[in-house]
Design an enzyme around this catalytic site. Structure first.
Site, PDB file in Angstrom:
ATOM      1  CE  LYS A   1      48.881  40.116  33.548  1.00  0.00           C
ATOM      2  NZ  LYS A   1      47.471  40.348  33.976  1.00  0.00           N
TER       3      LYS A   1
ATOM      4  CD  GLN B   1      45.952  42.406  36.492  1.00  0.00           C
ATOM      5  OE1 GLN B   1      46.183  42.150  35.347  1.00  0.00           O
ATOM      6  NE2 GLN B   1      45.974  41.473  37.450  1.00  0.00           N
TER       7      GLN B   1
ATOM      8  CG  ASP C   1      42.751  37.935  30.958  1.00  0.00           C
ATOM      9  OD1 ASP C   1      43.872  37.412  31.429  1.00  0.00           O
ATOM     10  OD2 ASP C   1      42.498  39.164  31.510  1.00  0.00           O
TER      11      ASP C   1
HETATM   12  N1  GUN Z   1      43.929  38.868  38.215  1.00  0.00           N
HETATM   13  C1  GUN Z   1      44.549  37.760  38.834  1.00  0.00           C
HETATM   14  N2  GUN Z   1      44.966  37.102  37.673  1.00  0.00           N
HETATM   15  C2  GUN Z   1      44.515  37.675  36.659  1.00  0.00           C
HETATM   16  C3  GUN Z   1      44.555  37.324  35.133  1.00  0.00           C
HETATM   17  O1  GUN Z   1      45.251  36.222  34.706  1.00  0.00           O
HETATM   18  N3  GUN Z   1      43.948  38.415  34.408  1.00  0.00           N
HETATM   19  C4  GUN Z   1      43.512  39.422  34.945  1.00  0.00           C
HETATM   20  N4  GUN Z   1      42.977  40.149  33.744  1.00  0.00           N
HETATM   21  N5  GUN Z   1      43.340  39.779  36.206  1.00  0.00           N
HETATM   22  C5  GUN Z   1      43.845  38.882  36.882  1.00  0.00           C
END
Ligand code: GUN
Length: 286
Positions: free
Chosen positions: A53, A97, A120
């Protein structure tokens, strides 16, 4: 042999577009979009996602801050940080996350993020918006899957789509997006009886179960489109692999995505897109 749809190439194309878009947005609004990512602990998969990211933000020109917290952070401490970010007018997107350490209630954290900064699309307000077809943020992986299908003009209307997996992050929202495109959608899961007979009906098969190499040739209809959302470690080689046994399935499918290089890069790209969308709404409201 199926045509392999490269999410990586599509992601690259979209990122080139977004680079220019961010330059124009900065001219118009006087600053760039800003995404803050919160990482609690050092789960290796999470560390790797967060680094992807950060790289994408740098590539596109989105201002990025990663807040790294120790694994013994309390829920109260995390909620305090989220509250500060919710009230920071320079922050457009907030992402925590997942998964979070045991002492932190994930629902409490998801609910605490301002829905307008929830890049998200996990906040109940955004989930409701998706299910009621109201404006809101669409979750990144489902959005990326639809973009991958559209990139090669796969017809969706009237097709039988089987989604294997019912998670809040992928299975449920992608099912709704496919339904909105007039597919006939079946959601299969770990308790589905005779799973192969269900998946074999699919014109479009979306695998989001989290089981390495789970989907085999006998579970796929001739000419099906197979989308692999899995991010697993191959138990034998330790290498990254999907939910679909690619080598086993590739001659049966008409189109297929690979892991890595399939849906993964599109998830991050859609996160960048969501950040830009939240930024524009934020700026327009001022
Ligand atoms: N953990 C696995 N996939 C994701 C996601 O798309 N967003 C977040 N915040 N955590 C994750």
């Amino acid at each position: 042999m199926a045509i392999v749809i490269s999410g990586k190439d599509l992601a690259h194309e979209k990122r080139e577009y977004m680079k220019n878009q961010v330059v124009e947005l900065e001219k118009k609004y006087g600053r760039k979009p800003k995404l803050v990512v919160i990482l609690v602990g050092d789960n290796p998969a999470s560390v790797s996602y967060v680094s992807g990211k950060e790289k994408a933000c740098i590539e596109i020109g989105i201002t990025n801050e990663t807040i790294r917290l120790s694994s013994d952070t309390t829920e109260e401490e995390l909620l305090k940080i989220i509250d500060r970010l919710n009230n920071d007018s320079q922050v457009d997107g907030i992402l925590t996350q997942l998964p979070l350490p045991k002492q932190i209630n994930e629902d409490a954290v998801i609910n605490a993020i301002n829905p307008e900064k929830d890049v998200d699309g996990f906040h109940p307000q955004n989930v409701a918006a998706l299910f009621l077809k109201q404006p809101g943020t669409t979750p990144c992986t489902p959005k990326g899957i639809l973009e991958v299908l559209d990139s090669v003009n796969i017809p969706i209307e009237g097709k039988k789509c089987v989604v294997v997996g019912r998670s809040n992050i992928v299975g449920l929202p992608v099912s709704k997006l496919m339904l909105d495109r007039n597919a006939t959608v079946t959601i299969a899961h770990s308790r589905t009886k005779d799973l192969a007979s269900v998946t074999k009906e699919a014109d479009i098969l979306i695998a989001a179960v989290g089981k390495p190499l789970f989907i085999k040739e006998n579970m796929v209809k001739d000419g099906a489109v197979v989308i692999d959302v899995g991010v697993n470690r191959n138990p034998e080689t330790g290498k990254l692999c999907g939910d679909v046994d690619f080598e086993n399935v590739k001659d049966k499918a008409s189109y297929i995505t690979k892991v890595p290089g399939g849906i993964g890069p599109m998830t991050i790209t859609c996160l960048m897109e969501n950040t830009i969308e939240c930024f524009i709404k934020h700026m327009e409201e001022k």
